[in-house]
Design a protein around this motif. Sequence first.
Motif, PDB file in Angstrom:
ATOM      1  N   THR A 266     -35.439  11.525   3.619  1.00 37.33           N
ATOM      2  CA  THR A 266     -35.610  12.971   3.534  1.00 37.33           C
ATOM      3  C   THR A 266     -37.094  13.327   3.401  1.00 37.33           C
ATOM      4  O   THR A 266     -37.950  12.451   3.240  1.00 37.33           O
ATOM      5  CB  THR A 266     -34.878  13.537   2.304  1.00 37.33           C
ATOM      6  OG1 THR A 266     -35.581  13.139   1.110  1.00 37.33           O
ATOM      7  CG2 THR A 266     -33.438  13.034   2.242  1.00 37.33           C
ATOM      8  N   VAL A 267     -37.382  14.605   3.437  1.00 39.07           N
ATOM      9  CA  VAL A 267     -38.706  15.074   3.046  1.00 39.07           C
ATOM     10  C   VAL A 267     -38.885  14.784   1.556  1.00 39.07           C
ATOM     11  O   VAL A 267     -37.901  14.566   0.822  1.00 39.07           O
ATOM     12  CB  VAL A 267     -38.855  16.584   3.320  1.00 39.07           C
ATOM     13  CG1 VAL A 267     -38.798  16.872   4.809  1.00 39.07           C
ATOM     14  CG2 VAL A 267     -37.784  17.377   2.582  1.00 39.07           C
ATOM     15  N   PHE A 272     -36.818  19.181  -6.230  1.00 36.82           N
ATOM     16  CA  PHE A 272     -35.597  18.649  -6.853  1.00 36.82           C
ATOM     17  C   PHE A 272     -35.959  17.548  -7.855  1.00 36.82           C
ATOM     18  O   PHE A 272     -35.616  16.380  -7.671  1.00 36.82           O
ATOM     19  CB  PHE A 272     -34.647  18.110  -5.780  1.00 36.82           C
ATOM     20  CG  PHE A 272     -34.248  19.127  -4.746  1.00 36.82           C
ATOM     21  CD1 PHE A 272     -33.179  19.979  -4.973  1.00 36.82           C
ATOM     22  CD2 PHE A 272     -34.971  19.238  -3.562  1.00 36.82           C
ATOM     23  CE1 PHE A 272     -32.819  20.923  -4.016  1.00 36.82           C
ATOM     24  CE2 PHE A 272     -34.616  20.178  -2.604  1.00 36.82           C
ATOM     25  CZ  PHE A 272     -33.540  21.028  -2.827  1.00 36.82           C
ATOM     26  N   PRO A 273     -36.643  17.915  -8.948  1.00 31.92           N
ATOM     27  CA  PRO A 273     -37.114  16.885  -9.894  1.00 31.92           C
ATOM     28  C   PRO A 273     -35.995  16.179 -10.640  1.00 31.92           C
ATOM     29  O   PRO A 273     -36.219  15.108 -11.222  1.00 31.92           O
ATOM     30  CB  PRO A 273     -37.998  17.689 -10.859  1.00 31.92           C
ATOM     31  CG  PRO A 273     -37.462  19.086 -10.785  1.00 31.92           C
ATOM     32  CD  PRO A 273     -37.019  19.270  -9.359  1.00 31.92           C
ATOM     33  N   GLY A 298     -41.901  10.250  -3.079  1.00 27.49           N
ATOM     34  CA  GLY A 298     -40.854  11.146  -3.539  1.00 27.49           C
ATOM     35  C   GLY A 298     -39.739  11.443  -2.565  1.00 27.49           C
ATOM     36  O   GLY A 298     -38.913  12.331  -2.816  1.00 27.49           O
ATOM     37  N   ARG A 299     -39.641  10.729  -1.458  1.00 24.70           N
ATOM     38  CA  ARG A 299     -38.526  10.906  -0.539  1.00 24.70           C
ATOM     39  C   ARG A 299     -37.281  10.216  -1.081  1.00 24.70           C
ATOM     40  O   ARG A 299     -37.374   9.227  -1.806  1.00 24.70           O
ATOM     41  CB  ARG A 299     -38.858  10.305   0.832  1.00 24.70           C
ATOM     42  CG  ARG A 299     -40.058  10.914   1.506  1.00 24.70           C
ATOM     43  CD  ARG A 299     -40.470  10.106   2.733  1.00 24.70           C
ATOM     44  NE  ARG A 299     -41.721  10.599   3.266  1.00 24.70           N
ATOM     45  CZ  ARG A 299     -41.818  11.573   4.182  1.00 24.70           C
ATOM     46  NH1 ARG A 299     -40.718  12.110   4.678  1.00 24.70           N
ATOM     47  NH2 ARG A 299     -42.993  11.984   4.592  1.00 24.70           N
ATOM     48  N   LEU A 300     -36.127  10.721  -0.683  1.00 24.22           N
ATOM     49  CA  LEU A 300     -34.890  10.005  -0.938  1.00 24.22           C
ATOM     50  C   LEU A 300     -34.583   9.142   0.278  1.00 24.22           C
ATOM     51  O   LEU A 300     -34.459   9.642   1.396  1.00 24.22           O
ATOM     52  CB  LEU A 300     -33.728  10.981  -1.183  1.00 24.22           C
ATOM     53  CG  LEU A 300     -32.386  10.328  -1.538  1.00 24.22           C
ATOM     54  CD1 LEU A 300     -32.468   9.621  -2.891  1.00 24.22           C
ATOM     55  CD2 LEU A 300     -31.254  11.352  -1.535  1.00 24.22           C
ATOM     56  N   GLU A 335     -33.918  18.380   4.748  1.00 24.68           N
ATOM     57  CA  GLU A 335     -34.426  17.905   6.044  1.00 24.68           C
ATOM     58  C   GLU A 335     -34.536  16.386   6.044  1.00 24.68           C
ATOM     59  O   GLU A 335     -35.085  15.791   5.122  1.00 24.68           O
ATOM     60  CB  GLU A 335     -35.800  18.511   6.325  1.00 24.68           C
ATOM     61  CG  GLU A 335     -36.392  18.060   7.644  1.00 24.68           C
ATOM     62  CD  GLU A 335     -37.807  18.556   7.863  1.00 24.68           C
ATOM     63  OE1 GLU A 335     -38.462  18.067   8.818  1.00 24.68           O
ATOM     64  OE2 GLU A 335     -38.270  19.418   7.078  1.00 24.68           O
ATOM     65  N   MET A 336     -33.997  15.782   7.088  1.00 23.13           N
ATOM     66  CA  MET A 336     -34.122  14.342   7.283  1.00 23.13           C
ATOM     67  C   MET A 336     -35.261  14.096   8.273  1.00 23.13           C
ATOM     68  O   MET A 336     -35.241  14.600   9.394  1.00 23.13           O
ATOM     69  CB  MET A 336     -32.824  13.754   7.836  1.00 23.13           C
ATOM     70  CG  MET A 336     -31.589  14.083   7.035  1.00 23.13           C
ATOM     71  SD  MET A 336     -31.472  13.182   5.487  1.00 23.13           S
ATOM     72  CE  MET A 336     -31.230  11.527   6.097  1.00 23.13           C
ATOM     73  N   THR A 337     -36.239  13.340   7.846  1.00 20.83           N
ATOM     74  CA  THR A 337     -37.388  13.085   8.722  1.00 20.83           C
ATOM     75  C   THR A 337     -37.214  11.835   9.570  1.00 20.83           C
ATOM     76  O   THR A 337     -37.804  11.730  10.646  1.00 20.83           O
ATOM     77  CB  THR A 337     -38.669  12.949   7.891  1.00 20.83           C
ATOM     78  OG1 THR A 337     -38.523  11.842   6.981  1.00 20.83           O
ATOM     79  CG2 THR A 337     -38.948  14.221   7.118  1.00 20.83           C
TER      80      THR A 337
END
Length: 428
Positions: A266-267, A272-273, A298-300, A335-337
């Motif tokens: 993801t971005v 979303f902490p 910090g991406r998932l 958003e999926m990068t």
Amino acid sequence: MAWQSPIAPGLSWYQASAGERPEYPTLDGSVSADVAIVGGGYTGLQAAYHLATRGVSVVLIEGHRFGDGASGRNGGQLGTGQRAWPDELEEELGYERSKALFDMAENAKQHLLGFADTHGIDMEYMPGQMNVSHKKSYGDDYRRSAEILATRYNYPHVSFMDQAETAERLGSQRYFCGVRDTGTGHIHPLKLLIGLARVAAGSGARIHEMTPATAIRQNGGKTLIDTPRGTITADKVLIATNAYIGNLEPVTAARVMPIRSFIGATVPLDKFPDVIPGSEAVADSRFVVRYFRKSQDGRLLFGGREAYTSDSPRDISTHIRRQIAEIYPSLKDIEMTHAWGGSVGITLPRKPFAREVMPGVTSIGGFSGHGVMLSNYSGKMYADSIAGNSSELDLLKQLKIPPFPGGARLRSPLLFLALTWYALRDRF
């Protein structure tokens, strides 16, 4: 233009963020060596490095680019121990062998961290991992496993998490309990692979990519490996192709089966902490495991979809996003990068496969999704065994790895049916 692997779908976030990816020459002409290695993932490159530093003549070939296989595209989680919990292995193998296998995995962990530090490989190590349960009924098993690790396996780094703590550390209400492991962590696997290839080449090993092995045969006490532009003649051979064995060697091919696994990125989750606030890696209790973690930026990074054929889906990200939303509803429109996949080598009992498959020819693979540490260490153990310094690899060779049922023609359909059934069980 970014290199697009012909054997793995999608451009991975690892490739996009790894920086320069050096190219290595194709083997051109016939050569000889003390040891030849087929496969340029973690296992093969570690073996090449550790043999070359001992003065052993080594030639390694990889059929594609270094990093195109699972070593450069995996979930990046180190884990602890073998794939099964130690108490499960203890029931099958007895305490002594289970403890030896656990200690091997701890040696593998320390070896990997030390290797990266010694050779200046920034593999973006981040500490912490959690295993979480998607079923309430597993709570007693999780609590007992944490206690056994501390008391019987001298591993005090795992603690049981009740439902409230699990929810707080994940930022999700989806799971019922879990264990938190502060003695392990997760990495950027392609950065490790790139650094490992650099170190192996610098050690004096001759390493070649875009050089597939087309046949392995034996003649006069030597093993010959045919490639499109030359033949390698060697005294010893290591097959380290894992999921990409194909038809090269039948004993391995009958026991190491490829399945497709897919990951999305993801971005960065700046808004979303609460999602994994401690940045640990996570794996859940499903048979078709969902595994996810935060990257350094910090991406998932979320993996979970599997396919039991060689086909690749046209749309990876939609299915991955749907799984993310089941755990994190607030991320349903994230958003999926990047979205990518590749083949993972599994065995029927989900234990590593290591065996002499011809005189002087050893095959290692089938790490079944638990290979970041073990595949690296298996390469070192193989080199140690060649040098006569250790018999640690025998712990893997002694494991019983039966062939998949059905033979070459039926094993893929039978595996598809069996794993689909297990995937359905995850829903209940």
